[in-house]
Enzyme design. Structure first.
Site, PDB file in Angstrom:
ATOM      1  N   CYS A  74       0.856  -1.198   0.000  1.00  0.00           N
ATOM      2  CA  CYS A  74       0.000   0.000   0.000  1.00  0.00           C
ATOM      3  C   CYS A  74       0.890   1.245   0.000  1.00  0.00           C
ATOM      4  O   CYS A  74       1.694   1.445   0.904  1.00  0.00           O
ATOM      5  CB  CYS A  74      -0.895  -0.030   1.238  1.00  0.00           C
ATOM      6  N   CYS A 102       0.456   3.552   3.092  1.00  0.00           N
ATOM      7  CA  CYS A 102       0.999   2.897   4.296  1.00  0.00           C
ATOM      8  C   CYS A 102       2.529   2.949   4.267  1.00  0.00           C
ATOM      9  O   CYS A 102       3.170   3.179   5.297  1.00  0.00           O
ATOM     10  CB  CYS A 102       0.549   1.447   4.385  1.00  0.00           C
TER      11      CYS A 102
END
Length: 347
Positions: free
Chosen positions: A273, A276
């Protein structure tokens, strides 16, 4: 491939990809400022260089357009990242299993905490810092959870159930409160670093170069206000017990700390991600910068009031990471208070 389970998995993957995407738009003025920053930094004396700044794949992003919050990134992939961080970097032997580690027999953490109690204070601190960082990130995701997602509106807010699954004493077999204690330990370490680095930023010759002189002065004034406030805190962590033994062994341990943090940053590169990965790397580097400050106290004390600081230096990236990381862990402490109030109202 058309089963309900497969369709649900496909929808979850699509949601995680959409929520985890990074908004890389920058205004024309910001793009011009970035070029000026690079020219300014290149003309400055640098103590250390972050390799990825010069990578052809590197790009600048506006953190205000990319707040840290729930992205749908979870499950085995996310677990593998944290498992690698703990297993490879916390000075832990393979045969000592972490409490609640997925797919393993657990003895309530007895073996693990017995091992942890037997290692030196520096290695215990390292584990607690990583655990605190993990707890902080989990609080952010629980506090800014996607509660509603329709074509007309996205609603973000606290998800008490998600918070309980990660920190409730019963649901985590006693691990939750330990994680939260480690969060406060992380907070105190980073707060201490801010108080120690004040002389570096106080020098008349130091400027926060933004490309706008009046803004430079205003930013420095606000920055010093924050640092003086941090210094006024009466219950600072005492780091004097760190690396206080044999000088040769202490130097070796410091170098191990540095290499472990570099490795954690590399592991963060494997996060699927984008958002993230952005916040994970930023907070990891911020914590690494805080430790660099605490381990460089003698060098900071010797910084001349004017002229370059050859003994101790912080790059622009380290400064950005340091303050954003502290902002994140401070937010976690604040959100923890909010969750406590929500839970009390539910009883």
């Amino acid at each position: 491939q058309y089963s309900e389970e497969a369709n649900n998995l496909a929808e979850e993957c699509e949601e995680a990809k959409r929520l985890g995407a990074v908004d890389d738009s920058l205004s024309k003025e910001t793009r011009q400022a970035v070029l000026q920053w690079a020219q300014h930094d290149d003309s400055s004396d640098s103590f250390c260089e972050a390799d990825d700044i010069h990578s052809p794949d590197a790009e600048y992003v506006d953190l205000l357009l990319n707040p840290e919050r729930y992205t749908g990134y979870k499950g085995p992939d996310a677990w593998k990242i944290w498992n690698s961080i703990y297993e490879e970097n916390c000075f832990k032997p393979q045969n000592v299993k972490r409490p609640l580690a997925s797919g393993r027999g657990d003895d309530g953490g007895h073996t693990f905490y017995k091992w942890l109690k037997g290692v030196c204070v520096e290695k215990r601190a390292f584990y607690r810092l990583i655990s605190g960082l993990h707890a902080s990130i989990n609080i952010h995701l629980s506090a800014r959870y996607l509660l509603q997602d329709t074509w007309s509106e996205k609603k973000w807010g606290p998800n008490v159930t998600e918070f309980q699954q990660r920190f409730d004493e019963v649901l985590t077999s006693g691990e939750g409160p330990r994680r939260l204690k480690n969060l406060y330990f992380l907070y105190l370490i980073e707060l201490r670093a801010l108080s120690k680095v004040l002389p570096f930023f106080e020098r008349p010759s130091f400027q926060l170069y933004t490309g706008n002189k009046s803004q430079d002065a205003e930013m420095k004034h606000l920055l010093l206000e924050i640092l003086h406030l941090a210094k006024s805190f009466p219950l600072h962590f005492d780091e004097n017990s760190f690396f206080a033994g044999n000088k040769k062994e202490a130097a070796k341990l410091k170098e191990e700390f540095r290499l472990h943090f570099k490795n954690i940053s590399r592991i963060m590169d494997c996060v699927g991600c984008f958002k993230c990965r952005l916040w994970g790397k930023l907070q990891t580097q911020g914590l690494g910068t805080a430790l660099k400050i605490l381990f460089s106290e003698n060098l900071i004390e010797k910084i001349p009031e004017s002229g370059p600081s050859y003994g101790f230096q912080l790059t622009r990236q380290e400064i950005v990471a340091l303050f954003n990381a502290f902002g994140r862990v401070s937010t976690s402490v604040k959100e923890l208070e909010n969750f406590r109030n929500l839970l009390q109202n539910m009883r």
